[in-house]
Write a protein that holds these residues in place. Structure first.
Motif, PDB file in Angstrom:
ATOM      1  N   ILE A   6       0.312  -0.893   0.132  1.00  0.00           N
ATOM      2  CA  ILE A   6       0.322   0.086   0.148  1.00  0.00           C
ATOM      3  C   ILE A   6       1.175   1.071  -0.094  1.00  0.00           C
ATOM      4  O   ILE A   6       0.988   1.790   1.640  1.00  0.00           O
ATOM      5  CB  ILE A   6      -0.794  -0.326   1.255  1.00  0.00           C
ATOM      6  CG1 ILE A   6      -2.124  -1.058   1.290  1.00  0.00           C
ATOM      7  CG2 ILE A   6      -2.296   1.646   1.039  1.00  0.00           C
ATOM      8  CD1 ILE A   6      -2.933  -1.190   2.392  1.00  0.00           C
ATOM      9  N   GLU A   8       0.326   5.111   0.099  1.00  0.00           N
ATOM     10  CA  GLU A   8      -0.501   5.914   0.366  1.00  0.00           C
ATOM     11  C   GLU A   8       0.405   7.026   1.264  1.00  0.00           C
ATOM     12  O   GLU A   8       0.418   6.604   2.067  1.00  0.00           O
ATOM     13  CB  GLU A   8      -1.464   5.428   0.599  1.00  0.00           C
ATOM     14  CG  GLU A   8      -2.551   6.449   1.397  1.00  0.00           C
ATOM     15  CD  GLU A   8      -2.521   7.387   0.452  1.00  0.00           C
ATOM     16  OE1 GLU A   8      -2.401   8.677   0.511  1.00  0.00           O
ATOM     17  OE2 GLU A   8      -3.441   6.963  -0.325  1.00  0.00           O
ATOM     18  N   ARG A  14      -4.084   4.794   4.735  1.00  0.00           N
ATOM     19  CA  ARG A  14      -3.729   3.493   5.145  1.00  0.00           C
ATOM     20  C   ARG A  14      -3.946   2.403   5.773  1.00  0.00           C
ATOM     21  O   ARG A  14      -3.895   1.751   5.562  1.00  0.00           O
ATOM     22  CB  ARG A  14      -1.964   4.224   5.909  1.00  0.00           C
ATOM     23  CG  ARG A  14      -0.983   4.426   3.890  1.00  0.00           C
ATOM     24  CD  ARG A  14       0.442   4.239   4.470  1.00  0.00           C
ATOM     25  NE  ARG A  14       1.074   5.109   5.680  1.00  0.00           N
ATOM     26  CZ  ARG A  14       1.301   5.430   5.981  1.00  0.00           C
ATOM     27  NH1 ARG A  14       1.600   6.552   5.365  1.00  0.00           N
ATOM     28  NH2 ARG A  14       2.067   6.084   7.584  1.00  0.00           N
ATOM     29  N   LEU A  17      -6.674   1.076   5.051  1.00  0.00           N
ATOM     30  CA  LEU A  17      -6.929   0.442   3.545  1.00  0.00           C
ATOM     31  C   LEU A  17      -6.408  -1.251   4.340  1.00  0.00           C
ATOM     32  O   LEU A  17      -6.852  -2.305   4.177  1.00  0.00           O
ATOM     33  CB  LEU A  17      -5.658   0.383   3.048  1.00  0.00           C
ATOM     34  CG  LEU A  17      -6.382   1.686   1.486  1.00  0.00           C
ATOM     35  CD1 LEU A  17      -5.290   2.128   0.858  1.00  0.00           C
ATOM     36  CD2 LEU A  17      -7.795   1.203   0.992  1.00  0.00           C
ATOM     37  N   GLU A  32       3.737  -1.445   4.118  1.00  0.00           N
ATOM     38  CA  GLU A  32       3.355   0.696   3.747  1.00  0.00           C
ATOM     39  C   GLU A  32       4.344   1.201   3.161  1.00  0.00           C
ATOM     40  O   GLU A  32       5.528   0.985   4.096  1.00  0.00           O
ATOM     41  CB  GLU A  32       2.785   0.457   5.124  1.00  0.00           C
ATOM     42  CG  GLU A  32       1.501  -0.037   5.733  1.00  0.00           C
ATOM     43  CD  GLU A  32       1.283   0.637   6.549  1.00  0.00           C
ATOM     44  OE1 GLU A  32       0.813   1.970   7.202  1.00  0.00           O
ATOM     45  OE2 GLU A  32       0.492  -0.707   7.453  1.00  0.00           O
ATOM     46  N   LEU A  52      -1.543  -1.590  -4.244  1.00  0.00           N
ATOM     47  CA  LEU A  52      -2.655  -0.452  -4.797  1.00  0.00           C
ATOM     48  C   LEU A  52      -1.362   0.979  -4.257  1.00  0.00           C
ATOM     49  O   LEU A  52      -0.778   1.425  -3.086  1.00  0.00           O
ATOM     50  CB  LEU A  52      -3.525  -0.492  -2.983  1.00  0.00           C
ATOM     51  CG  LEU A  52      -3.878  -1.581  -2.855  1.00  0.00           C
ATOM     52  CD1 LEU A  52      -4.785  -1.461  -1.509  1.00  0.00           C
ATOM     53  CD2 LEU A  52      -5.240  -2.036  -3.801  1.00  0.00           C
ATOM     54  N   LYS A 104     -11.111   8.432  -4.319  1.00  0.00           N
ATOM     55  CA  LYS A 104     -11.434   8.857  -3.590  1.00  0.00           C
ATOM     56  C   LYS A 104     -12.518   9.526  -2.887  1.00  0.00           C
ATOM     57  O   LYS A 104     -12.775  10.390  -4.412  1.00  0.00           O
ATOM     58  CB  LYS A 104     -10.026   9.244  -2.743  1.00  0.00           C
ATOM     59  CG  LYS A 104      -8.763   8.666  -2.743  1.00  0.00           C
ATOM     60  CD  LYS A 104      -7.290   9.668  -2.107  1.00  0.00           C
ATOM     61  CE  LYS A 104      -6.420   9.053  -1.738  1.00  0.00           C
ATOM     62  NZ  LYS A 104      -5.413   9.211  -1.076  1.00  0.00           N
ATOM     63  N   LEU A 108     -15.865   1.078  -0.684  1.00  0.00           N
ATOM     64  CA  LEU A 108     -14.817  -0.219  -0.156  1.00  0.00           C
ATOM     65  C   LEU A 108     -15.137  -1.916  -1.293  1.00  0.00           C
ATOM     66  O   LEU A 108     -14.586  -2.426  -0.869  1.00  0.00           O
ATOM     67  CB  LEU A 108     -15.649  -0.375   0.948  1.00  0.00           C
ATOM     68  CG  LEU A 108     -14.889   1.004   2.104  1.00  0.00           C
ATOM     69  CD1 LEU A 108     -14.856   0.360   3.680  1.00  0.00           C
ATOM     70  CD2 LEU A 108     -13.330   1.146   2.016  1.00  0.00           C
ATOM     71  N   LEU A 111     -13.550  -1.318  -3.901  1.00  0.00           N
ATOM     72  CA  LEU A 111     -12.080  -1.740  -3.907  1.00  0.00           C
ATOM     73  C   LEU A 111     -12.023  -3.353  -3.644  1.00  0.00           C
ATOM     74  O   LEU A 111     -10.921  -3.845  -4.064  1.00  0.00           O
ATOM     75  CB  LEU A 111     -11.206  -1.204  -2.781  1.00  0.00           C
ATOM     76  CG  LEU A 111      -9.960  -1.444  -2.206  1.00  0.00           C
ATOM     77  CD1 LEU A 111      -9.022  -0.700  -3.014  1.00  0.00           C
ATOM     78  CD2 LEU A 111      -9.801  -0.150  -1.254  1.00  0.00           C
TER      79      LEU A 111
END
Length: 387
Positions: A6, A8, A14, A17, A32, A52, A104, A108, A111
């Motif tokens: 991820i 972000e 974050r 997610l 992350e 992502l 954004k 969900l 996603l």
């Protein structure tokens, strides 16, 4: 376990997610990255199954990260996420290879659906690659003896060309392995490899099998049918046991080699074909020529490169390697543990007269796997594989 990155820069997003992905599947391994630079460093050191990636990030933006991913791990699906969504940005990310684009705040359900599909597609690609490797392994040439090393070197030199190859050798020596490797190491590898066993097809049907036929060409020809040469167009056709081909079919094969054209049985229409021909035989074709059973002009067309595959008795040094290879293959096929062969058992097998060559050895190893003890001994060999 699927590895997900991820990338972000907003900690709150974050966390969300990570939370929803962890709740979706607790086997996900999640890394992350708070900016593009960290994301790129992680991509360089870890193989991910999914990324992502936010578009607006410090140091390197999402598009730069996407480009780097496609350079370092081109198969990895990347789902781009942006709070500044517009059609042009979405199109640009997809053009650069993104799997999906989500605005954004992310929906969900959408996603998670995208994540599932991306991971499923990636898993399918991985399995396909494994399958291709297994296919290649099926035709692996086992051996370190001088004759086998010479054949491997010859294949490396000849395969990238379109030179025709005639492979000679006894039954069970592995002539088809040489043919497969010539194709797999050639520029035609992504095109068809069509194998024709000339000895297994009745002489009255061989021309139809090779060149096809038109409706009404003979009694049972109730529709047009393409032959093996057309099926192999752009690729390779392997004419195994070509010494058993009829003289009439030989004449048509000669024309195909000379003019790169064929005619279906019952038709006078030329069909252009681009086919590399590899042939094999266990016969002495020069003697067949003397006996008027094989065309000399076809022989010279086929034998641009000659590769002779030696019998197993001429490469006894390879027998231990072949035993190990076949023991693993047989165990895998039967879902059993691999059986170890004791040194004295291997020595006995090395001493045998292998008239059936590698094929016979493979059958003997399978027999010993089924009938022998947990460890294959000399007694097992003498009891179940006596020559």
């Amino acid at each position: 376990m699927s590895k997900i990155l991820i990338a972000e820069d907003e900690p709150s997003i974050r966390r969300v997610l990570v939370k929803i992905l962890s709740e979706e599947n607790d086997t996900y391994s999640i890394e992350e990255a708070e900016d593009g630079a960290v994301a790129i460093q992680l991509i360089k050191s870890i193989e991910f199954d999914l990324v992502l990636c936010d578009i607006k990030m410090p140091k390197h933006d999402g598009l730069e990260v996407l480009e780097k991913i496609k350079e370092l791990q081109p198969e990895v699906p990347v789902v781009m996420i942006s709070g500044h969504g517009d059609l042009d940005t979405a199109v640009e990310t997809m053009r650069k290879g993104a799997f999906d684009y989500i605005s954004k705040p992310p929906d969900l359900n959408r996603l998670l659906t995208s994540v599932r599909i991306a991971l499923d597609n990636n898993q399918l690609k991985v399995e396909n690659k494994k399958l291709k490797r297994k296919v290649s392994k099926k035709y692996e040439m086992i051996g370190q003896s001088e004759p086998i090393q010479e054949i491997k070197q010859m294949i490396d030199k000849v395969a990238p060309t379109d030179a025709r190859v005639l492979i000679t050798g006894g039954n069970g020596t592995g002539k088809e392995l040489v043919a497969h490797w010539l194709h797999e190491k050639s520029e035609r590898v992504k095109k068809p490899f069509i194998e024709v066993n000339c000895a297994a097809i009745p002489s009255e049907l061989i021309e139809s099998e090779l060149f096809g036929h038109v409706k009404g060409a003979f009694t049972s020809a109730n529709k047009d049918r393409a032959g093996k040469f057309e099926a192999a167009n752009g690729g390779t056709i392997f004419l195994d046991e070509i010494g058993d081909m009829s003289l009439s079919a030989q004449a048509k094969v000669l024309r195909a080699l000379q003019e790169n054209k064929i005619q279906r049985v019952g038709s006078d229409k030329d069909i252009k074909v681009d086919v590399r021909v590899i042939a094999a035989t266990n016969k002495d074709l020069k003697q067949e020529i003397e006996d008027k059973k094989f065309r000399e002009d076809l022989y010279h067309r086929l034998a641009v490169i000659l590769i002779h595959v030696p019998g197993l008795n001429q490469r006894r040094k390879d027998i231990p390697l072949l035993i190990e290879h076949f023991a693993k293959a047989v165990a895998s096929e039967n879902g059993n543990a691999v059986k170890e062969f004791k040194p004295d058992a291997i020595e006995v097998l090395k001493s045998y007269d292998w008239t059936g060559n590698v094929r016979e050895l493979r059958n003997v190893i399978e027999r010993l796997h089924i009938l022998g003890g947990e460890t294959i001994s000399k007694d097992d060999v003498e009891l179940f594989a006596a020559k």
